[in-house]
Motif scaffolding. Structure first.
Motif, PDB file in Angstrom:
ATOM      1  N   ILE A  77     -19.392  -6.176  19.952  1.00  0.00           N
ATOM      2  CA  ILE A  77     -18.603  -5.222  20.739  1.00  0.00           C
ATOM      3  C   ILE A  77     -17.607  -4.497  19.839  1.00  0.00           C
ATOM      4  O   ILE A  77     -17.410  -3.286  19.964  1.00  0.00           O
ATOM      5  CB  ILE A  77     -17.897  -5.928  21.909  1.00  0.00           C
ATOM      6  CG1 ILE A  77     -18.941  -6.379  22.925  1.00  0.00           C
ATOM      7  CG2 ILE A  77     -16.877  -5.013  22.572  1.00  0.00           C
ATOM      8  CD1 ILE A  77     -18.401  -7.286  24.001  1.00  0.00           C
ATOM      9  N   GLY A  78     -16.993  -5.212  18.908  1.00  0.00           N
ATOM     10  CA  GLY A  78     -16.066  -4.582  17.969  1.00  0.00           C
ATOM     11  C   GLY A  78     -16.744  -3.519  17.121  1.00  0.00           C
ATOM     12  O   GLY A  78     -16.192  -2.439  16.889  1.00  0.00           O
ATOM     13  N   ASN A  79     -17.952  -3.814  16.661  1.00  0.00           N
ATOM     14  CA  ASN A  79     -18.691  -2.823  15.876  1.00  0.00           C
ATOM     15  C   ASN A  79     -19.025  -1.590  16.709  1.00  0.00           C
ATOM     16  O   ASN A  79     -18.928  -0.463  16.230  1.00  0.00           O
ATOM     17  CB  ASN A  79     -19.975  -3.432  15.305  1.00  0.00           C
ATOM     18  CG  ASN A  79     -19.710  -4.371  14.160  1.00  0.00           C
ATOM     19  OD1 ASN A  79     -18.681  -4.288  13.498  1.00  0.00           O
ATOM     20  ND2 ASN A  79     -20.625  -5.302  13.933  1.00  0.00           N
ATOM     21  N   LEU A  80     -19.432  -1.797  17.948  1.00  0.00           N
ATOM     22  CA  LEU A  80     -19.759  -0.659  18.813  1.00  0.00           C
ATOM     23  C   LEU A  80     -18.518   0.170  19.152  1.00  0.00           C
ATOM     24  O   LEU A  80     -18.572   1.396  19.166  1.00  0.00           O
ATOM     25  CB  LEU A  80     -20.440  -1.152  20.092  1.00  0.00           C
ATOM     26  CG  LEU A  80     -21.857  -1.685  19.915  1.00  0.00           C
ATOM     27  CD1 LEU A  80     -22.334  -2.357  21.195  1.00  0.00           C
ATOM     28  CD2 LEU A  80     -22.798  -0.585  19.504  1.00  0.00           C
ATOM     29  N   LEU A  81     -17.407  -0.503  19.413  1.00  0.00           N
ATOM     30  CA  LEU A  81     -16.177   0.233  19.694  1.00  0.00           C
ATOM     31  C   LEU A  81     -15.692   0.981  18.454  1.00  0.00           C
ATOM     32  O   LEU A  81     -15.189   2.104  18.558  1.00  0.00           O
ATOM     33  CB  LEU A  81     -15.088  -0.709  20.211  1.00  0.00           C
ATOM     34  CG  LEU A  81     -15.305  -1.293  21.600  1.00  0.00           C
ATOM     35  CD1 LEU A  81     -14.202  -2.294  21.939  1.00  0.00           C
ATOM     36  CD2 LEU A  81     -15.392  -0.204  22.647  1.00  0.00           C
ATOM     37  N   LYS A  85     -18.999   4.010  20.278  1.00  0.00           N
ATOM     38  CA  LYS A  85     -20.118   3.948  21.224  1.00  0.00           C
ATOM     39  C   LYS A  85     -19.671   3.136  22.433  1.00  0.00           C
ATOM     40  O   LYS A  85     -20.091   2.002  22.647  1.00  0.00           O
ATOM     41  CB  LYS A  85     -21.337   3.325  20.560  1.00  0.00           C
ATOM     42  CG  LYS A  85     -21.857   4.141  19.388  1.00  0.00           C
ATOM     43  CD  LYS A  85     -23.055   3.480  18.748  1.00  0.00           C
ATOM     44  CE  LYS A  85     -23.552   4.311  17.579  1.00  0.00           C
ATOM     45  NZ  LYS A  85     -24.673   3.683  16.915  1.00  0.00           N
ATOM     46  N   ILE A  86     -18.825   3.746  23.233  1.00  0.00           N
ATOM     47  CA  ILE A  86     -18.191   3.057  24.358  1.00  0.00           C
ATOM     48  C   ILE A  86     -19.216   2.655  25.415  1.00  0.00           C
ATOM     49  O   ILE A  86     -19.154   1.556  25.970  1.00  0.00           O
ATOM     50  CB  ILE A  86     -17.096   3.947  24.988  1.00  0.00           C
ATOM     51  CG1 ILE A  86     -16.099   4.427  23.937  1.00  0.00           C
ATOM     52  CG2 ILE A  86     -16.394   3.232  26.126  1.00  0.00           C
ATOM     53  CD1 ILE A  86     -15.375   3.336  23.218  1.00  0.00           C
ATOM     54  N   ASN A  87     -20.182   3.528  25.702  1.00  0.00           N
ATOM     55  CA  ASN A  87     -21.187   3.215  26.724  1.00  0.00           C
ATOM     56  C   ASN A  87     -22.032   2.021  26.316  1.00  0.00           C
ATOM     57  O   ASN A  87     -22.314   1.134  27.130  1.00  0.00           O
ATOM     58  CB  ASN A  87     -22.075   4.429  27.001  1.00  0.00           C
ATOM     59  CG  ASN A  87     -21.329   5.522  27.737  1.00  0.00           C
ATOM     60  OD1 ASN A  87     -20.345   5.260  28.420  1.00  0.00           O
ATOM     61  ND2 ASN A  87     -21.794   6.750  27.589  1.00  0.00           N
ATOM     62  N   ALA A  94     -21.628  -6.344  29.678  1.00  0.00           N
ATOM     63  CA  ALA A  94     -22.324  -6.812  30.884  1.00  0.00           C
ATOM     64  C   ALA A  94     -23.470  -7.753  30.522  1.00  0.00           C
ATOM     65  O   ALA A  94     -23.647  -8.807  31.157  1.00  0.00           O
ATOM     66  CB  ALA A  94     -22.843  -5.619  31.683  1.00  0.00           C
ATOM     67  N   GLN A  95     -24.231  -7.397  29.487  1.00  0.00           N
ATOM     68  CA  GLN A  95     -25.339  -8.253  29.070  1.00  0.00           C
ATOM     69  C   GLN A  95     -24.836  -9.593  28.549  1.00  0.00           C
ATOM     70  O   GLN A  95     -25.447 -10.633  28.804  1.00  0.00           O
ATOM     71  CB  GLN A  95     -26.167  -7.550  27.996  1.00  0.00           C
ATOM     72  CG  GLN A  95     -26.958  -6.379  28.510  1.00  0.00           C
ATOM     73  CD  GLN A  95     -27.651  -5.619  27.394  1.00  0.00           C
ATOM     74  OE1 GLN A  95     -27.306  -5.738  26.221  1.00  0.00           O
ATOM     75  NE2 GLN A  95     -28.636  -4.819  27.768  1.00  0.00           N
ATOM     76  N   SER A  96     -23.731  -9.581  27.826  1.00  0.00           N
ATOM     77  CA  SER A  96     -23.221 -10.837  27.265  1.00  0.00           C
ATOM     78  C   SER A  96     -22.672 -11.753  28.353  1.00  0.00           C
ATOM     79  O   SER A  96     -22.777 -12.975  28.242  1.00  0.00           O
ATOM     80  CB  SER A  96     -22.166 -10.569  26.200  1.00  0.00           C
ATOM     81  OG  SER A  96     -21.057  -9.918  26.755  1.00  0.00           O
ATOM     82  N   VAL A  97     -22.115 -11.189  29.416  1.00  0.00           N
ATOM     83  CA  VAL A  97     -21.642 -12.019  30.526  1.00  0.00           C
ATOM     84  C   VAL A  97     -22.836 -12.689  31.209  1.00  0.00           C
ATOM     85  O   VAL A  97     -22.805 -13.894  31.501  1.00  0.00           O
ATOM     86  CB  VAL A  97     -20.816 -11.181  31.534  1.00  0.00           C
ATOM     87  CG1 VAL A  97     -20.582 -11.946  32.820  1.00  0.00           C
ATOM     88  CG2 VAL A  97     -19.503 -10.755  30.911  1.00  0.00           C
TER      89      VAL A  97
END
Length: 148
Positions: A77-81, A85-87, A94-97
């Motif tokens: 998530i840190g890499n995506l943020l 790439k917020i979306n 959601a997938q990780s939950v």
């Protein structure tokens, strides 16, 4: 209200304090939990302390799975943020939950079904397995409830 943390601009020492103090307090309370648990078990019997000691490796695997999922999720998530790439990051959250929920169910079911065998391999007798199983049932059900 507290000030938001900016990982790219705030001084490293203030960031370390904001991150390490809560983690240290959490570890301290985990240690207190184990001490109190052992103290009360010691008032019951030596077999009760043995049950807690033999349940630790199984409990540690549960914690390791949870920490591993959490660390991997935070990294992705840190890499995506960081890549703005917020979306994709919100989709990954959601997938990780869902993945954590499924994993907690699998670990709980495996632990409840395999704990007698694992304790037998560790050298427990029938009384030790029964006591450890009581303690592990509390841990497994508690972990599952916390994950939900």
């Amino acid at each position: 209200m507290s000030k938001a943390i900016n990982l790219t601009k705030d001084p490293i020492w203030s960031l370390l304090k904001k991150v390490t103090i809560p983690a240290s307090v959490g570890s301290l309370f985990q240690t207190f939990y184990n001490l109190v648990d052992t103290w009360f078990a010691g008032r019951i019997s030596a077999e009760a302390i043995s049950a807690i000691a033999k349940s630790f490796p199984i409990y540690f695997v549960i914690i390791a799975v949870g920490v591993g999922i959490g660390a991997a999720t935070n990294s992705c998530i840190g890499n995506l943020l960081g890549a703005k790439k917020i979306n994709k990051a919100s989709l990954f959250i959601a997938q990780s939950v869902i993945f954590a929920l499924v994993t907690s169910i699998v670990v709980t079911l495996f632990g409840l079904n395999a704990s007698d065998f694992l304790l037998g391999v560790m050298g427990s007798d029938a009384v030790g397995i029964a006591l450890t199983r009581e303690y592990l049932d509390i841990i497994f059900y508690g972990t599952f409830i916390v994950m939900i």
